[in-house]
Scaffold this motif. Structure first.
Motif, short mmCIF file in Angstrom:
data_model
loop_
_atom_site.label_atom_id
_atom_site.label_comp_id
_atom_site.label_asym_id
_atom_site.label_seq_id
_atom_site.Cartn_x
_atom_site.Cartn_y
_atom_site.Cartn_z
N THR A 191 0.79 -1.13 -0.14
CA THR A 191 0.08 0.04 0.05
C THR A 191 0.87 1.19 0.03
N GLY A 192 0.27 2.33 -0.35
CA GLY A 192 0.93 3.52 -0.17
C GLY A 192 2.08 3.92 -1.08
N GLU A 193 2.93 4.40 -0.14
CA GLU A 193 4.47 4.78 -0.93
C GLU A 193 5.05 3.70 -1.26
N ILE A 252 4.31 1.21 -2.99
CA ILE A 252 3.91 0.61 -4.61
C ILE A 252 4.94 1.08 -5.51
N TYR A 276 -4.43 6.12 -12.70
CA TYR A 276 -2.96 5.79 -12.35
C TYR A 276 -2.51 5.86 -11.38
N PHE A 277 -1.49 5.25 -10.85
CA PHE A 277 -0.53 5.63 -9.80
C PHE A 277 0.38 6.73 -10.25
N SER A 313 -3.78 -4.55 -8.95
CA SER A 313 -4.62 -3.58 -8.22
C SER A 313 -5.99 -4.24 -7.81
N ALA A 336 -8.84 2.05 -7.51
CA ALA A 336 -7.15 2.04 -7.54
C ALA A 336 -6.80 3.29 -6.91
N ASP A 337 -7.53 4.56 -7.44
CA ASP A 337 -7.14 5.98 -6.90
C ASP A 337 -7.49 6.26 -5.66
N HIS A 381 -7.87 3.60 -2.93
CA HIS A 381 -7.18 2.87 -1.83
C HIS A 381 -5.64 2.55 -1.99
N ASN A 382 -5.18 3.09 -3.13
CA ASN A 382 -3.77 2.91 -3.64
C ASN A 382 -3.16 1.64 -2.87
N THR A 383 -3.92 0.48 -3.49
CA THR A 383 -3.33 -0.82 -2.77
C THR A 383 -3.05 -1.86 -3.94
#
Length: 327
Positions: free
Chosen positions: A122-124, A126, A149-150, A219, A225-226, A228-230
């Motif tokens: 998760t988070g940073e 990724i 997109y991340f 994802s 995805a945008d 939870h960013n998981t």
């Protein structure tokens, strides 16, 4: 029937070797005094008494009468049935014991292993994990690509570097990818020019990157995805095999986005981009925006292309463009 075969059958029913020797001697000599069985079986008095007692208990020999020494086997039907049931009970107990032991092993040892088959990132974390994935690829990368997109500024550079190392890269884009502002020009087209194999579907089932046959990045949901960013990292298991099969089926169903780009006589790069976008299913507004022209200019270019190809509509134009080597 050979004594060896009879003895093996009795042992399988659970009789010990001493009892088997006594029973074989009974079959050969009885009725006979127990002392005669002793000589034939090679057992001494105490061993013989114990072995013969086993046969009596199993229903295979008659009990010696008080004051008499004559012994003989008895019809074995009932005794064999008892032995068979007893043996079956022992086997079932053994099966349960072994099964229970493995279940205990599975809970204690395999559970920890299975927990590592799917990792949640998760988070940073990724960004570095995705960069490591591209760098670790050795043979091929398979990818489903779609917004959102991340925020990974190095993603296109990583993909180009992977292609430069000779790694095959096959990507199925969703139509939304082509319509996402700046994505076509800044990310998709540079990778295609570098050798990426690209195809397009109206939508893709999941955001996915498969690294060789080693693992996959997934994802949790395209729509989420945008938020939870998981991302999931799936190691070799049945799930990874299913993801590979899903990609290959989608690849077969997808429309090639880019093929040969030259034709005798030449075709302006802007017109090639126009045809690629049309083949990918982009809308007129998106094509006009990506080419930096108005809708009126777009329609005029389409009319010129249809005239050059002898097509009456866009469908015929796409077919003729493919035959001409423009797609």
């Amino acid at each position: 029937m050979a004594n060896a075969k009879i003895g093996e059958a009795l042992r399988l029913l659970g009789l010990d070797p001493a009892a088997v020797r006594v029973y074989l001697a009974l079959l050969e000599l009885a009725p006979a005094p127990l002392s005669g069985i002793e000589a034939a079986s090679g057992l001494n008095g105490a061993e013989l008494a114990e072995a013969y007692g086993t046969l009596v208990a199993a229903g295979l020999a008659s009990a010696a009468e008080a004051g008499a020494d004559m012994v003989a086997p008895v019809p074995p039907a009932a005794g064999l049935e008892i032995l068979a049931r007893h043996r079956a009970a022992e086997i079932e107990e053994s099966r349960i014991t072994v099964g229970g032991a493995f279940e205990s092993f599975r809970r204690q040892r395999l559970a920890a292993y299975n927990d590592d088959l799917v990792e949640v990132v998760t988070g940073e974390a990724i960004g570095p994990r995705m960069r490591h994935a591209w760098a670790s690829a050795r043979e091929q990368i398979r990818q489903f690509e779609s917004p959102p997109y991340f925020l990974l500024s190095e993603a296109t550079d990583d993909a180009l570097a992977t292609l430069a190392r000779g790694v095959t890269q096959r990507v199925v884009y969703s139509r939304e990818s082509l319509e996402y502002p700046g994505r076509l020009k800044d990310a998709i087209e540079p990778c295609i020019k570098a050798g990426e194999q690209a195809r397009v579907l109206p939508s893709v089932p999941v955001k996915l990157v498969i690294i060789d046959e080693a693992y996959a990045l997934v994802s949790l949901s395209i729509k989420e995805a945008d938020v939870h960013n998981t991302m999931l990292v799936v190691q070799p298991c049945g799930l990874l095999s299913a993801l590979i099969a899903l990609f290959e089926q989608s690849w077969r169903n997808a429309l090639p986005f880019h093929g040969r780009t030259t034709r005798p006589g030449g075709l302006p790069p802007a017109d090639r981009r126009l045809l690629w976008l049309l083949a990918g299913g982009a809308s007129d507004d998106v094509i006009a925006r990506e080419l930096g022209i108005s809708r009126r200019t777009l329609f005029r270019r389409l009319q010129v292309l249809m005239a050059r190809l002898g097509a009456a509509n866009r469908f015929q134009m796409a077919l003729q463009a493919q035959r001409a080597g423009w797609l």
